[in-house]
Design a protein around this motif. Structure first.
Motif, short mmCIF file in Angstrom:
data_model
loop_
_atom_site.label_atom_id
_atom_site.label_comp_id
_atom_site.label_asym_id
_atom_site.label_seq_id
_atom_site.Cartn_x
_atom_site.Cartn_y
_atom_site.Cartn_z
N GLN A 1 3.96 -9.89 -4.67
CA GLN A 1 3.14 -10.71 -5.50
C GLN A 1 2.67 -9.61 -6.71
O GLN A 1 2.26 -10.14 -7.66
CB GLN A 1 2.07 -11.08 -4.45
N ASN A 2 2.36 -8.57 -6.30
CA ASN A 2 1.98 -7.43 -7.35
C ASN A 2 2.81 -7.49 -8.33
O ASN A 2 2.39 -7.68 -9.73
CB ASN A 2 1.60 -6.30 -6.74
N LYS B 1 -3.40 -6.26 7.65
CA LYS B 1 -4.22 -6.33 6.13
C LYS B 1 -3.52 -7.59 5.31
O LYS B 1 -2.34 -7.78 5.67
CB LYS B 1 -4.09 -5.22 5.44
N TYR B 2 -4.37 -8.51 4.56
CA TYR B 2 -3.71 -9.36 4.00
C TYR B 2 -4.13 -9.16 2.49
O TYR B 2 -5.09 -9.02 2.07
CB TYR B 2 -4.39 -10.80 4.32
N SER B 3 -3.02 -9.50 1.61
CA SER B 3 -3.05 -9.48 0.22
C SER B 3 -3.97 -10.39 -0.33
O SER B 3 -4.25 -11.30 0.31
CB SER B 3 -1.60 -9.24 -0.35
N ARG B 4 -4.39 -10.07 -1.49
CA ARG B 4 -5.30 -10.96 -2.33
C ARG B 4 -4.63 -12.29 -2.50
O ARG B 4 -5.31 -13.40 -2.56
CB ARG B 4 -5.61 -10.31 -3.57
N ASN C 1 2.58 -8.41 -0.43
CA ASN C 1 1.87 -7.69 -1.40
C ASN C 1 2.36 -7.18 -2.45
O ASN C 1 2.13 -7.27 -3.78
CB ASN C 1 1.05 -6.71 -0.56
N ASP C 2 3.55 -6.41 -2.17
CA ASP C 2 4.30 -5.54 -3.04
C ASP C 2 5.02 -6.66 -4.15
O ASP C 2 4.79 -6.54 -5.28
CB ASP C 2 5.26 -4.83 -2.39
N VAL D 1 -9.20 -8.70 -0.10
CA VAL D 1 -8.39 -8.59 0.58
C VAL D 1 -8.34 -7.82 1.94
O VAL D 1 -7.51 -8.15 2.72
CB VAL D 1 -7.51 -7.52 -0.42
N ASP E 1 3.54 -8.46 5.61
CA ASP E 1 2.58 -8.82 4.59
C ASP E 1 2.41 -7.65 3.45
O ASP E 1 2.11 -8.29 2.28
CB ASP E 1 1.12 -8.88 5.41
N GLN E 2 2.90 -6.47 3.84
CA GLN E 2 3.00 -5.47 2.92
C GLN E 2 4.05 -5.74 1.97
O GLN E 2 3.84 -5.41 0.64
CB GLN E 2 3.32 -4.06 3.54
#
Length: 245
Positions: A212-213, A91-94, A209-210, A234, A205-206
Motif C-alpha cells: 500500500q505504501n 499491527k495494522y497499516s493505515r 503495508n509495504d 495505524v 499485514d506487513q
C-alpha cells in the motif's frame, strides 16, 4: 423449574461470564446455565445491572457490547498490564484502518466504492485480512455489471471496538472522529481471534503495508472524510490486546 434466590442467581451469572471468557447475552444466559431455573429475562437483566455496579470501581469491569456482556480490564490499566503478554499484538497499516473505517461508515460498500473514496487501489490482502479477523463480511452483491460483493461490518467488529451498535460510531463531523473510534478500541479475544493474531497474519499485514505504501507513494489521494485520520491510528489497535480478560 427450580427456584433460585438472588444471591445464587448473581453468583451463577458472574461465574458463567468468568468461565466462558466471551460475551453472553441475556437470552444465552437464560437458555444455558439458567435453563433449569424459573427466572425471567427481566430478573437476569436486573442482576447484570447489579453486577455492573459491583464492579464499577474495580480493575475488572462488566461491560455491555454488541454480543452481550463480558468482563474486561479498565483501559487505564492497559500500560501496566502489557508485560503479562508474551506475544505482540498485530499491527495494522493505515490503509487497512482506513478501509475498515470506510466500510463501517458507508456500509454496505463494494471494493470499487472504497477505492473511489480513498482515491487509491486496495490490495486484496487488506480485504482478506479484515475478513479473516471476522470484522467484515459479504452481505450481498450490487446490481450492476459484474455484481461486485457488498461488504459490511460484523458483530465481532462492534465487540472489538467496544460498541453496542453502529450508531455508537463517532460522528464524522468531528475532525478527530476516526481517531476517537480507534482510541476506544477494547478487545476480548477468544481462541479463534488468538489464531488470527499469529505470526502469519502479522506477515500478511506487513506485506499489505509495504504494497500500500508503494501504491500511495505514486498516487494522489482525493480529499475526503478520511483525511482527518491521524498517523498514530495505524498503531492504536495494539492497545486492544491489553484489555482482554
Amino acid at each position: 423449574m427450580k427456584p433460585i434466590n438472588p444471591i445464587q442467581l448473581k453468583q451463577l451469572i458472574e461465574a458463567s461470564l468468568f468461565v466462558l471468557a466471551k460475551p453472553l447475552s441475556v437470552k444465552a444466559i437464560k437458555e444455558t446455565v439458567l435453563a433449569d431455573f424459573s427466572v425471567s429475562r427481566t430478573r437476569i437483566q436486573e442482576t447484570l445491572d447489579e453486577l455492573q455496579q459491583d464492579y464499577q470501581e474495580r480493575g475488572v469491569q462488566l461491560v455491555k457490547i454488541a454480543s452481550g456482556y463480558r468482563f474486561q480490564t479498565q483501559e487505564i490499566l492497559s500500560p501496566y498490564l502489557q508485560p503479562l503478554w508474551q506475544e505482540k499484538s498485530p499491527k495494522y497499516s493505515r490503509a487497512t484502518l482506513e478501509t475498515l473505517a470506510v466500510i463501517a461508515y458507508r456500509q454496505p460498500v463494494t471494493r470499487g466504492d472504497i477505492e473511489y473514496i480513498r482515491g487509491v487501489a486496495i490490495s486484496s490482502h487488506i480485504i482478506k485480512s479484515l475478513a479473516d479477523r471476522q470484522w467484515i463480511k459479504v452481505v450481498g452483491h450490487k446490481e450492476v455489471p459484474g455484481k461486485p460483493a457488498l461488504y459490511a461490518t460484523t458483530p465481532a467488529f462492534l465487540d472489538y471496538f467496544n460498541l453496542t451498535k453502529l450508531a455508537d460510531l463517532p460522528a464524522l463531523t468531528d475532525a478527530a472522529s476516526l481517531q476517537g473510534l480507534f482510541d476506544k478500541v477494547q478487545v476480548a479475544l477468544d481462541e479463534s481471534n488468538d489464531d488470527d493474531s499469529s505470526d502469519d497474519h502479522q506477515d500478511d499485514d506487513q506485506q499489505v503495508n509495504d504494497e500500500q505504501n508503494d501504491s500511495e507513494n505514486g498516487s494522489d489521494t482525493t480529499t475526503n472524510e478520511l483525511d482527518d485520520v491521524d498517523d498514530e491510528a495505524v498503531d492504536v489497535v495494539e492497545k486492544g490486546q491489553n484489555l482482554t480478560h
